[in-house]
Design a protein around this motif. Sequence first.
Motif, short mmCIF file in Angstrom:
data_model
loop_
_atom_site.label_atom_id
_atom_site.label_comp_id
_atom_site.label_asym_id
_atom_site.label_seq_id
_atom_site.Cartn_x
_atom_site.Cartn_y
_atom_site.Cartn_z
N LYS A 1 15.89 30.86 -42.30
CA LYS A 1 15.39 31.98 -43.11
C LYS A 1 14.28 31.54 -44.06
CE LYS A 1 19.44 35.04 -43.14
NZ LYS A 1 20.58 35.55 -43.94
N LYS A 2 14.40 30.31 -44.57
CA LYS A 2 13.41 29.81 -45.52
C LYS A 2 12.13 29.31 -44.83
CE LYS A 2 16.25 26.94 -47.46
NZ LYS A 2 16.81 25.88 -48.37
N GLY A 3 12.13 29.26 -43.50
CA GLY A 3 10.91 28.86 -42.79
C GLY A 3 11.08 27.71 -41.83
N GLY A 4 12.30 27.25 -41.59
CA GLY A 4 12.52 26.14 -40.66
C GLY A 4 12.35 26.56 -39.22
N GLY A 5 12.13 25.56 -38.35
CA GLY A 5 11.98 25.81 -36.92
C GLY A 5 13.25 25.45 -36.17
N LEU A 6 13.64 26.31 -35.23
CA LEU A 6 14.88 26.11 -34.46
C LEU A 6 14.59 26.22 -32.97
CD1 LEU A 6 17.99 25.78 -34.32
CD2 LEU A 6 18.16 28.27 -34.56
N TYR A 7 14.92 25.17 -32.23
CA TYR A 7 14.74 25.11 -30.78
C TYR A 7 16.12 25.26 -30.14
CZ TYR A 7 12.58 23.32 -26.41
OH TYR A 7 12.09 23.16 -25.13
N ILE A 8 16.33 26.36 -29.40
CA ILE A 8 17.59 26.59 -28.68
C ILE A 8 17.41 26.03 -27.28
CG2 ILE A 8 19.24 28.33 -27.89
CD1 ILE A 8 19.06 28.06 -30.93
N LEU A 9 18.05 24.88 -27.03
CA LEU A 9 17.80 24.12 -25.80
C LEU A 9 18.79 24.50 -24.70
CD1 LEU A 9 16.29 21.95 -24.27
CD2 LEU A 9 17.65 20.22 -25.44
#
Length: 312
Positions: A115-123
């Motif tokens: 929510k704060k701006g991080g990146g998430l890779y769903i592998l």
Amino acid sequence: MKINSILGACLCIVFSAFYSHITVAQQAKRISVLIVDGFSNHDWQQTTAVTKWILEESGRFKVDVSTIPSDSMARTAWKPDFNKYNVIVQNTNNIQNPRLRWPRQAEQELEAYVKKGGGLYILHSANNAFPHWKEYDKMIGMGWRPSSGGYALEINSDKKIIRIPPGEGEGTGHADRFNAVIQILNRHPINKNYPDQWQTANTEVYYFPRGPAENMTVLSFAYDSTGTQKMWPVEWTINYGKGRVYNSSLGHLWKGEIYPPAYRCTGYQTTVIRVTEWLATGKVTYPVPVDFPTKDSQSLRNEQEFINSGKH
């Protein structure tokens, strides 16, 4: 001679310090990545090892791994510091053991991080995980869910998205793996300069992927030639708060496989690198290689390169 020797020594010190500074600066510019693993019905150990190798071999990333403890008490105490990283790669899946979960505090911290701006890779199989976690469903957009588990998206012959309501059609599944032709639906920094269609190796095309399907952009799709004979999304991005999320069925690595064609695919490896860069920065600078696959031909890296690296 003594003066020349002293001068030479001084120059060596200066140049050494200069190049050391460059090396430190280059390392400092590397994107920090955390892969979270520890349980899955897939070979999560090798999936992590190959993914880490692909990213670090590019010279653009520094990758750490946090393995969730198998012991239930130790798992409860697992508290990774997501805020130290530009991108989190989610490589856990509890589809065969729903009791395996992240601690609730870790779930909440991932939500806050993205929510704060991080990146998430769903592998790959990570989108099979955690149907109990409603915010996770929002973060991944769509995943492996029953027919009641949200909207499914299908692509019709006019390349338009058909939104299938909960309860209509089937739950998520896939037929046999095959060499799928990935077709671009929406241009994006990740697929900029990719051909409109490119062939990947031995992959799974999920039919009826389901979820909230909100704040999403479908990047690509493929024709499910071994199953439904329909076209389904393969890659999509999600906006979650200020953060960016990427989700894809690409990246299957099953137990007993060693650096399989799905991971040796130049198109897949290029995408992994470009996705991770985009998740961290919102931009992509990694170039499309000259041997990127086409619609009619695959492009596979040497089978021994990862094995010989000693990283597996």
